[in-house]
Design an enzyme around this catalytic site. Structure first.
Site, mmCIF file in Angstrom:
data_model
loop_
_atom_site.group_PDB
_atom_site.id
_atom_site.type_symbol
_atom_site.label_atom_id
_atom_site.label_comp_id
_atom_site.label_asym_id
_atom_site.label_seq_id
_atom_site.Cartn_x
_atom_site.Cartn_y
_atom_site.Cartn_z
ATOM 1 N N GLN A 95 113.003 137.950 75.031
ATOM 2 C CA GLN A 95 114.061 137.247 73.869
ATOM 3 C C GLN A 95 114.179 139.298 73.470
ATOM 4 O O GLN A 95 113.408 139.458 72.957
ATOM 5 C CB GLN A 95 113.802 136.463 73.321
ATOM 6 C CG GLN A 95 112.907 136.188 72.276
ATOM 7 C CD GLN A 95 112.632 135.422 71.363
ATOM 8 O OE1 GLN A 95 113.675 134.330 71.432
ATOM 9 N NE2 GLN A 95 111.883 135.512 70.131
ATOM 10 N N THR A 153 109.991 130.426 68.977
ATOM 11 C CA THR A 153 111.266 130.461 70.131
ATOM 12 C C THR A 153 110.294 130.984 71.444
ATOM 13 O O THR A 153 111.266 129.903 72.612
ATOM 14 C CB THR A 153 112.726 131.092 69.597
ATOM 15 O OG1 THR A 153 112.979 131.220 67.917
ATOM 16 C CG2 THR A 153 113.925 131.020 70.662
ATOM 17 N N GLY A 155 110.679 130.538 63.099
ATOM 18 C CA GLY A 155 110.270 132.255 63.911
ATOM 19 C C GLY A 155 110.520 132.621 65.224
ATOM 20 O O GLY A 155 111.401 131.836 66.249
ATOM 21 N N CYS A 156 110.150 133.412 65.548
ATOM 22 C CA CYS A 156 110.402 134.626 66.857
ATOM 23 C C CYS A 156 109.623 133.638 68.102
ATOM 24 O O CYS A 156 110.218 133.450 68.856
ATOM 25 C CB CYS A 156 110.562 136.113 66.708
ATOM 26 S SG CYS A 156 108.643 136.964 65.465
ATOM 27 N N TYR A 157 108.621 134.566 67.290
ATOM 28 C CA TYR A 157 107.445 133.851 68.604
ATOM 29 C C TYR A 157 107.202 131.982 68.932
ATOM 30 O O TYR A 157 107.637 131.691 69.678
ATOM 31 C CB TYR A 157 105.764 133.737 67.945
ATOM 32 C CG TYR A 157 105.376 135.736 67.897
ATOM 33 C CD1 TYR A 157 104.925 136.122 69.127
ATOM 34 C CD2 TYR A 157 105.098 135.959 66.414
ATOM 35 C CE1 TYR A 157 104.983 137.607 69.144
ATOM 36 C CE2 TYR A 157 103.806 137.152 66.232
ATOM 37 C CZ TYR A 157 104.397 137.840 67.725
ATOM 38 O OH TYR A 157 103.868 139.160 67.433
#
Length: 354
Positions: free
Chosen positions: A320, A159, A155-157
């Site tokens: 990011q 990462t 997931g984005c968070y």
């Protein structure tokens, strides 16, 4: 590990109409070793991709096709940019045909099926495949990814949080109090996807800044599971996500209390050494402050290490692009490793400024 050959990798994308899907198309259309073979969408069957996304005119000549019309088993790898549950329903057939799978949803992120089912409210239908899958955070699992047939793209968070905290806790390091970690994270609206929802409407999201999922967010168990794997024991994490009025970008501020025996540690040097050979992780010079615009549309993730007043509170700042390193770029990075390609192939885009 599959080795890259002179022939291009045949790539299919299931769910090409969302933001992560079009970001995959943008990146893969520029990839020197990829042949885009199939892009599925039941609703947009027959529609040329460039008619929906004009930025791809002259780059992608394919049309969307209904899943049953697409020859996905003829592909070398299939990306799933779909809701949770879709990849697990199709993975067995693809794997039987020798096709590798990279899922950008959560089907293969959590090894504990009970935890998955509790948070995602659907049964996990292929626990045997899940057991053989690899969590696709390259900087932590590079060797396993290179041999994998199924990847659960992070997931984005997670990462930002995992790469921001890994140097402090991996290998059971006794540098910070792992029971009081805090992740204060902000994401652009594209992180919510392309579906029409009231909270994502311009009049709702513009000129507004709000927290959400404070009582519990699906990325919490994913982050904690990976942190505990790194630390070799239980971890306590307070995770608070926020929605900010920008399209793309993510800024995570991480807090860790320095243990007494680690007060003399050079944390800047620690981070620089840990990520010295990572092509997409930039540890900024001491005193620098990262900005989301410095990574927009790139696969780069920038980290700043701060120790306010020289005290016992360590602050790690991470930025990011949530659609690139936080999703589609990371998926391409995984594909490169799986097929023995240079890790940065197709991912050397410079961030867009202003």
């Amino acid at each position: 590990m599959a080795q890259a050959s002179n022939s291009r990798i045949k790539v299919g994308i299931v769910g090409g109409t969302g933001y992560t899907g079009v970001e995959l198309l943008r990146l893969l259309s520029q990839h020197p070793h990829v042949a885009l073979t199939a892009i599925t969408s039941r609703k947009e069957d027959g529609l040329p991709v460039a008619d929906m996304y004009p930025n791809l005119r002259g780059r992608v000549k394919l049309a969307f096709s209904a899943p049953e019309k697409a020859s996905l088993t003829d592909c070398d790898v299939v990306f799933f940019a779909t809701p949770h549950g879709v990849a697990m329903a199709q993975a067995a057939e693809l794997l039987a045909a020798g096709t590798r799978v990279i899922d950008l949803a959560a089907d293969f992120r959590l090894q504990d099926t009970a935890v998955f089912e509790r948070w995602y409210k659907i049964p996990h239908t292929c626990p045997d495949i899940l057991a053989d899958s690899v969590y696709g955070l390259v900087e932590l699992n590079r060797e396993a990814i290179s041999k994998a047939r199924v990847i659960g793209n992070p997931g984005c968070y997670p990462t930002t949080v995992l790469l921001g905290l890994a140097p402090l806790i991996e290998g059971g390091k006794q540098l910070v109090d792992v029971q009081t970690l805090i992740a204060d994270c902000k994401s652009g609206v594209s992180g919510a996807g392309r579906k029409a929802e009231v909270g994502s409407l311009f009049s709702e999201a513009s000129d507004n800044f709000k927290a959400y999922g404070v009582a519990g967010h699906r990325h919490q168990p994913e982050i904690v599971a990976q942190l505990e794997k790194l630390a070799g024991g239980k971890v306590g994490l307070t995770f608070v996500p926020h929605l900010v009025p920008m399209i793309r970008g993510m800024f995570s501020t991480l807090y860790a209390r320095i243990l007494p025996q680690a007060r003399d540690t050079d944390f800047q040097a620690l981070f620089e050494a840990r990520y010295a050979d990572e092509p997409f992780v930039d540890v900024m010079p001491a005193g620098s402050l990262p900005e989301t615009r410095s990574v927009r549309a790139s696969n780069n993730l920038r980290i700043s290490v701060q120790r306010p007043g020289g005290g016992d509170q360590l602050v790690i700042l991470v930025v990011q692009d949530n659609l690139v390193k936080g999703a589609s770029g990371q998926a391409v990075q995984n594909m490169n490793l799986m097929f023995g390609l240079p890790e940065s192939a197709g991912l050397d885009q410079v961030a867009i400024l202003p």
